[in-house]
Design an enzyme around this catalytic site. Sequence first.
Site, PDB file in Angstrom:
ATOM      1  N   ASP A  75       0.808  -1.220   0.000  1.00 12.41           N
ATOM      2  CA  ASP A  75       0.000   0.000   0.000  1.00 12.41           C
ATOM      3  C   ASP A  75       0.841   1.270   0.000  1.00 12.41           C
ATOM      4  OD1 ASP A  75       1.067  -0.129   2.517  1.00 12.41           O
ATOM      5  OD2 ASP A  75      -0.837   0.018   3.600  1.00 12.41           O
ATOM      6  N   CYS A 112       4.955  -0.175   2.737  1.00 12.83           N
ATOM      7  CA  CYS A 112       5.534  -1.488   3.025  1.00 12.83           C
ATOM      8  C   CYS A 112       6.932  -1.399   3.632  1.00 12.83           C
ATOM      9  CB  CYS A 112       5.523  -2.370   1.790  1.00 12.83           C
ATOM     10  SG  CYS A 112       6.250  -1.600   0.326  1.00 12.83           S
ATOM     11  N   HIS A 123      22.769  -7.216  -2.642  1.00  8.07           N
ATOM     12  CA  HIS A 123      22.181  -6.588  -1.468  1.00  8.07           C
ATOM     13  C   HIS A 123      22.961  -5.314  -1.158  1.00  8.07           C
ATOM     14  CE1 HIS A 123      25.495  -8.677   0.741  1.00  8.07           C
ATOM     15  NE2 HIS A 123      25.424  -7.594   1.496  1.00  8.07           N
ATOM     16  N   HIS A 129       8.187  -2.831  -3.930  1.00  4.12           N
ATOM     17  CA  HIS A 129       7.649  -3.477  -2.723  1.00  4.12           C
ATOM     18  C   HIS A 129       8.749  -4.063  -1.839  1.00  4.12           C
ATOM     19  CE1 HIS A 129       4.585  -5.243  -0.215  1.00  4.12           C
ATOM     20  NE2 HIS A 129       5.200  -6.413  -0.279  1.00  4.12           N
TER      21      HIS A 129
END
Length: 303
Positions: free
Chosen positions: A90, A93, A260, A296
């Site tokens: 939404d 996150c 990462h 997300h």
Amino acid sequence: MQNQDELPMDAEIESLKASEVDDWENIKDNDIMQQQSAIWAEEAKKFPFVGDKEPLSSLAAEYQSGSPILLEKIKILSDQYAAIRRTRGDGNCFFRGFMFSYLEHILESQDQAEVDRIKANVEQCRKTLQSLGYADFTFEDFFALFLEQLDGVLQGNEASISHAKLVQESRDQSVSDYVVMFFRFVTSGEIRKRAEFFEPFILGLTNATVEQFCKSSVEPMGEESDHVHITALSDALGVPIRVVYLDRSSCDSGGVSVNHHDFIPAFGGDVPNAPPGDSSEITIKPFITLLYRPGHYDILYPK
């Protein structure tokens, strides 16, 4: 013979018709975008703010008929990570994932020193907002609720909560949204305080000024987060964050690897579990790991 005086009128009419067509196309595009946003918002509501902890194999099942590169990357991830906890898509996150992961860490570690450390940083964040001209009433309730949640995950007092209660409260909009707003104010305050540092990064994303960016892209609920938000929150609270990227990119050699990035607070002397010594030589392993897929963030659990 055609009256030459009518020609400008004909040209004007054609111009008006073309303008009307353009306007109609724009209206249709805007309507479609608004409708699509409404559909996404309704779909998001079907999922809790914070989901259950699932084995990482559930992520592989999600992409079973998808990109071979993604499946290979998920296989690599499964060597390092055991589980995933999904968050609602939404726009909040990142903050919700950080919220739950941090509070869960305190609940499981019962690290009183870390709680004392972050409370001191929260107090500095409050002073930052006050120095920037924010009235206390605009943020105080959000700060109070986060501190209440922080005390709750420490066991041995009347306000102590269980892990199940933490999950329940993270799914309660009146609690979860307030804590998200706490993080949004902290992030905004850090960006504004260090405007000179953050301005080049913001200009790389948008033409907005630092103040405009904070008002439009940081403080409002539902606005997505990127590296600027993560850096600011990590620096303000002194909490390292690891973001693992799951996308279709491949390395230069043609092989597949999972990238990462560790967001380590700029002021290394005040971060959890930091060993003594020269901060430039300190290697800090974040205890919060988030999985990023385009647009997300979810929570990852190392093995």
